[in-house]
Scaffold this motif. Structure first.
Motif, mmCIF file in Angstrom:
data_model
loop_
_atom_site.group_PDB
_atom_site.id
_atom_site.type_symbol
_atom_site.label_atom_id
_atom_site.label_comp_id
_atom_site.label_asym_id
_atom_site.label_seq_id
_atom_site.Cartn_x
_atom_site.Cartn_y
_atom_site.Cartn_z
ATOM 1 N N SER A 1 0.845 -1.183 0.000
ATOM 2 C CA SER A 1 0.000 0.000 0.000
ATOM 3 C C SER A 1 0.884 1.237 0.000
ATOM 4 N N ARG A 2 0.293 2.352 -0.338
ATOM 5 C CA ARG A 2 1.049 3.605 -0.345
ATOM 6 C C ARG A 2 0.207 4.715 0.243
ATOM 7 N N ASP A 3 0.879 5.663 0.850
ATOM 8 C CA ASP A 3 0.239 6.850 1.391
ATOM 9 C C ASP A 3 0.981 8.047 0.813
ATOM 10 N N ASN A 4 0.377 8.673 -0.169
ATOM 11 C CA ASN A 4 1.057 9.771 -0.851
ATOM 12 C C ASN A 4 1.167 11.020 0.025
ATOM 13 N N ASP A 5 0.323 11.126 1.007
ATOM 14 C CA ASP A 5 0.420 12.268 1.927
ATOM 15 C C ASP A 5 1.615 12.100 2.858
ATOM 16 N N LYS A 6 1.858 10.867 3.286
ATOM 17 C CA LYS A 6 2.971 10.592 4.204
ATOM 18 C C LYS A 6 4.237 10.163 3.485
ATOM 19 N N LEU A 7 4.164 10.048 2.167
ATOM 20 C CA LEU A 7 5.312 9.647 1.348
ATOM 21 C C LEU A 7 5.871 8.305 1.797
ATOM 22 N N THR A 8 4.981 7.387 2.012
ATOM 23 C CA THR A 8 5.403 6.060 2.457
ATOM 24 C C THR A 8 4.760 4.959 1.619
ATOM 25 N N VAL A 9 5.474 3.876 1.513
ATOM 26 C CA VAL A 9 4.930 2.654 0.941
ATOM 27 C C VAL A 9 5.156 1.550 1.964
ATOM 28 N N SER A 10 4.151 0.727 2.144
ATOM 29 C CA SER A 10 4.211 -0.294 3.174
ATOM 30 C C SER A 10 4.001 -1.679 2.586
ATOM 31 N N LEU A 11 4.495 -2.655 3.297
ATOM 32 C CA LEU A 11 4.297 -4.049 2.915
ATOM 33 C C LEU A 11 3.859 -4.813 4.158
ATOM 34 N N GLN A 12 2.592 -5.163 4.201
ATOM 35 C CA GLN A 12 2.069 -5.975 5.283
ATOM 36 C C GLN A 12 2.288 -7.435 4.932
ATOM 37 N N MET A 13 2.984 -8.137 5.809
ATOM 38 C CA MET A 13 3.320 -9.533 5.537
ATOM 39 C C MET A 13 2.714 -10.409 6.618
ATOM 40 N N ASN A 14 1.842 -11.306 6.206
ATOM 41 C CA ASN A 14 1.175 -12.221 7.122
ATOM 42 C C ASN A 14 1.578 -13.660 6.805
ATOM 43 N N SER A 15 1.299 -14.534 7.749
ATOM 44 C CA SER A 15 1.587 -15.968 7.561
ATOM 45 C C SER A 15 3.016 -16.185 7.094
ATOM 46 N N LEU A 16 3.934 -15.549 7.765
ATOM 47 C CA LEU A 16 5.328 -15.609 7.343
ATOM 48 C C LEU A 16 5.913 -17.005 7.507
ATOM 49 N N LYS A 17 6.821 -17.326 6.608
ATOM 50 C CA LYS A 17 7.479 -18.628 6.572
ATOM 51 C C LYS A 17 8.983 -18.430 6.701
ATOM 52 N N PRO A 18 9.696 -19.424 7.161
ATOM 53 C CA PRO A 18 11.162 -19.283 7.243
ATOM 54 C C PRO A 18 11.788 -18.892 5.910
ATOM 55 N N GLU A 19 11.229 -19.352 4.820
ATOM 56 C CA GLU A 19 11.781 -19.019 3.498
ATOM 57 C C GLU A 19 11.531 -17.565 3.108
ATOM 58 N N ASP A 20 10.771 -16.837 3.893
ATOM 59 C CA ASP A 20 10.595 -15.404 3.652
ATOM 60 C C ASP A 20 11.746 -14.588 4.251
ATOM 61 N N SER A 21 12.623 -15.230 4.979
ATOM 62 C CA SER A 21 13.752 -14.532 5.589
ATOM 63 C C SER A 21 14.655 -13.952 4.511
ATOM 64 N N ALA A 22 14.931 -12.673 4.619
ATOM 65 C CA ALA A 22 15.732 -11.975 3.606
ATOM 66 C C ALA A 22 15.882 -10.527 4.024
ATOM 67 N N ILE A 23 16.700 -9.820 3.278
ATOM 68 C CA ILE A 23 16.733 -8.368 3.382
ATOM 69 C C ILE A 23 15.703 -7.827 2.394
#
Length: 123
Positions: free
Chosen positions: A70-92
């Motif tokens: 998602s993005r908020d153009n007023d706050k100049l931010t982009v977000s990534l909500q991550m659910n049901s995380l798995k060990p293979e999601d580990s990364a930078i």
């Protein structure tokens, strides 16, 4: 000077959630497509999700149904909500900005990059 600064990474157990944020400055944020990429040790950087200036979103298969960009153009931010995380999601996880937004999956299309935030998912 363009800056992208990620935050929100950390250590979480499998099945847990994290919300990553990327704060942008020095660019006309609302005009840019924004993407999230990740890179695990010994692996190539891969696209995770992207959002165009018109708010159109795109997800790679492993992110569909679990991650939301998602993005908020007023706050100049982009977000990534991550659910049901798995060990293979580990990364930078890094955010990136692309003025054209024509090829969201292509890392070479993005001109500006953040330093990244570490996500570690324990089993």
């Amino acid at each position: 000077q363009v800056q992208l600064v990620e935050s929100g990474g950390g250590l979480v157990q499998a099945g847990g959630s994290l919300r990553l944020s990327c704060a942008a400055s020095g660019l006309a944020f609302s005009r840019y497509a924004m993407g999230w990429f990740r890179q695990a040790p010994g692996k190539e950087r891969e696209f995770v999700a992207g959002i165009r200036a018109n708010f159109e979103t795109y997800y790679v298969d492993f992110a569909k149904g679990r991650f939301t960009i998602s993005r908020d153009n007023d706050k100049l931010t982009v977000s990534l909500q991550m659910n049901s995380l798995k060990p293979e999601d580990s990364a930078i996880y890094s955010c990136a900005a692309d003025i054209f937004g024509l090829d969201l999956l292509n890392a070479n299309a993005y001109r500006h990059w953040g330093q990244g935030t570490q996500v570690t998912v324990s089993s």
